[in-house]
Design a protein around this motif. Structure first.
Motif, mmCIF file in Angstrom:
data_model
loop_
_atom_site.group_PDB
_atom_site.id
_atom_site.type_symbol
_atom_site.label_atom_id
_atom_site.label_comp_id
_atom_site.label_asym_id
_atom_site.label_seq_id
_atom_site.Cartn_x
_atom_site.Cartn_y
_atom_site.Cartn_z
ATOM 1 N N UNK A 46 0.818 -1.219 0.000
ATOM 2 C CA UNK A 46 0.000 0.000 0.000
ATOM 3 C C UNK A 46 0.851 1.268 0.000
ATOM 4 N N UNK A 47 0.294 2.306 -0.572
ATOM 5 C CA UNK A 47 0.910 3.619 -0.513
ATOM 6 C C UNK A 47 0.521 4.291 0.798
ATOM 7 N N UNK A 48 1.221 5.340 1.140
ATOM 8 C CA UNK A 48 1.018 6.040 2.401
ATOM 9 C C UNK A 48 0.763 7.513 2.107
ATOM 10 N N UNK A 49 -0.294 8.044 2.687
ATOM 11 C CA UNK A 49 -0.614 9.465 2.511
ATOM 12 C C UNK A 49 -0.761 10.124 3.872
ATOM 13 N N UNK A 50 0.025 11.155 4.123
ATOM 14 C CA UNK A 50 -0.121 11.914 5.361
ATOM 15 C C UNK A 50 -1.309 12.858 5.222
ATOM 16 N N UNK A 51 -2.235 12.819 6.162
ATOM 17 C CA UNK A 51 -3.451 13.608 6.043
ATOM 18 C C UNK A 51 -3.470 14.821 6.968
ATOM 19 N N UNK A 52 -2.726 14.752 8.093
ATOM 20 C CA UNK A 52 -2.703 15.911 8.970
ATOM 21 C C UNK A 52 -1.631 15.729 10.044
ATOM 22 N N UNK A 53 -1.253 16.848 10.639
ATOM 23 C CA UNK A 53 -0.378 16.840 11.807
ATOM 24 C C UNK A 53 -0.988 17.720 12.884
#
Length: 509
Positions: A46-53
């Motif tokens: 799977x790919x990884x997507x950062x959505x928030x910090x």
């Protein structure tokens, strides 16, 4: 090349030689070999997507001891966790106060509570561990303990379900026992929820890293001691020396979907005479035991009962069939890395060491873990075989890596500094691929991962503290990621949604 770890899988003869050197027998039928597939554009990983910090604390307590941070160490097991619609985290502030925070899932606003206790000593072992008892929705906090009585708080009923005011008074007074149950001095408190809803606590007692035993307690509205289930005694010989005491270090204590309690571990010997060089580390082997009665009795990899909690029959160095991946003391194997269980009940473990074909003798375990260390994924197949796969990214750190699963049993590994690799179930978890390499985290090294959240909403939360100088306080943050199939953004850069670390400057370490 000299001085660099090979990416080739370790040969079976190296396993046998290393184990023979340690004076132990290799059960070849329980071990299979794998190697990490190279990253490729068509990898099923799977790919990884950062959505928030989000920022937890812009000025959190910072000091380095035992090459780690008190706010971010692998043996916390639950320094950040999810229950119901909330996520909880804990840390020490710049003035040493213990803080517990919560946020509603999907948001970046954290509510904080400072508990009436301050960290007593600069020791990274004295972390904060969280647990939740689902029978009464209490939040339990165990902290500031390294061979001393625990500092413990227990919230009012319902607080972990969002009932009642989020304030210090909801946690009651500081206690040095478990609500009156005196378990003595402890180290490494870990909370785990049993299938019947009871909260359990694992902890170490004894004289320390080379001579300790693991104990269990259980909460059903009140705490009860179950007793010890490991032994520190027995003989282990290597390099012409013999050790007669040791400690079992857990990689994790995890219930599977069918109610089985899994415990993967390594042994730490109490006598350094077993080392090839004084600069090494006496950890050895991946051991494994499981319990089908919530920790009362324990069985080895082939199902033979080897221990009964609270009796003199305990898991020991002499217990048959407990070593599932032999590894000698001369390769800087780290203790207390990580463990997870997939939806079919298979246990998975991450360990890291200097490969057997890189050197025969580690002389500086801290430096050589950074320069030569590699991470290995070990998992148990249905027929009892254990398969090992080397991850394709060098460790380049002293610290540990965390493992977890999404809802489809695809695996993720969060390495030091926040690097994220994934592997697909379809490949048998052999296509490990680097999917996120942060440019702006400046994390110290080890990070914490909420391994309870992915099953709730498919989000992986990574809690990390920024590197600082000396004892200068530094920010603690949480980054949230999604594992995706195609079309998702991979790799570096700023957050993609609201909640950036506003006002903070990041530098690549």
């Amino acid at each position: 090349m000299p001085g660099k770890a090979s990416r080739k899988p370790t040969a079976p003869r190296a396993f046998a030689a290393a184990h023979a050197k340690a004076g132990l027998a290799l059960t070849a039928s329980l071990l299979a070999l794998g190697t990490a597939a190279p990253a490729s554009a068509d990898s099923a990983a799977p790919e990884v997507r950062m959505i928030q910090q989000s920022t937890l604390d812009p000025q959190a307590l910072y000091f380095v001891s035992y090459d780690g941070l008190v706010n971010s160490s692998s043996y916390q097991q639950s320094g950040i966790l999810t229950h119901g619609g909330f996520q909880y985290a804990a840390w020490y502030t710049a003035d040493r106060s213990a803080v517990v925070a919560r946020r509603a899932l999907g948001t970046t606003r954290w509510e904080t509570v400072a508990l009436p206790h301050r960290l007593s000593v600069d020791d990274s072992h004295n972390t904060i561990s969280l647990g939740i008892s689902p029978q009464d929705d209490r939040l339990h906090v165990a902290m500031d303990t390294h061979n001393n009585p625990v500092h413990y708080f227990r919230s009012k009923p319902g607080l972990a379900a969002g009932r009642g005011a989020w304030q210090a008074e909801a946690f009651g007074p500081l206690q040095r026992t478990l609500e009156g149950v005196d378990v003595g001095s402890m180290t490494y408190p870990r909370f785990v929820v049993a299938p019947n809803g009871k909260l359990q606590l694992s902890y170490r007692t004894g004289q320390g890293s080379g001579n300790g035993v693991l104990e269990l307690a259980e909460y059903d509205g009140a705490w009860h001691e179950l007793g010890s289930w490991t032994s520190s005694t027995g003989d282990y010989s290597a390099n012409g020396g013999t050790s007669t005491t040791r400690n079992m270090y857990l990689h994790g204590l995890t219930y599977g979907p069918r109610g089985r309690l899994h415990a993967a571990f390594t042994w730490r010997e109490g006598d350094n005479s077993v080392l090839c060089d004084p600069g090494g580390l006496t950890n050895h082997d991946t051991g494994y035991a499981y319990s089908d009665d919530q920790g009362r009795t324990w069985r080895n990899n082939t199902g033979e009962q080897i221990a009964t909690t609270g009796t003199d029959q305990r898991v020991s160095i002499s217990s048959p069939g407990h070593v599932v991946r032999p590894s000698g003391v001369d390769h800087a194997l780290i203790n207390q890395e990580s463990q997870a269980v997939d939806s079919t009940g298979r246990p998975h473990v991450l360990v890291s060491r200097v490969p057997e074909d890189a050197t025969d003798c580690v002389t500086d375990f801290t430096a050589q873990r950074r320069s030569q260390g590699r991470v290995y994924h070990q998992h148990r197949e249905a027929d009892g075989r254990w398969v090992e796969t080397q991850l394709p990214v060098p460790l380049e750190a002293f610290g540990r890596t965390r493992i977890g699963f999404d809802r489809d049993d695809n695996a993720y590994a969060v390495m030091p500094y926040g690097r994220i690799l994934t592997a697909s179930k379809a490949s048998g978890w052999t296509d490990w691929t680097l999917r996120f390499d942060p440019q702006d985290f400046n994390a110290f090294g080890e990070v914490l991962v909420d391994d309870t959240r992915a099953a709730k909403d498919g989000v992986i939360s990574v809690m990390y503290q920024q590197r600082s100088q000396g004892t200068t306080p530094s920010p603690i943050a949480v980054a949230d990621f999604r594992l995706e199939r195609g079309g998702g953004r991979i790799g570096n850069g700023p957050a993609l949604a609201a909640g950036p670390l506003s006002g903070l400057t990041f530098e690549r370490s």
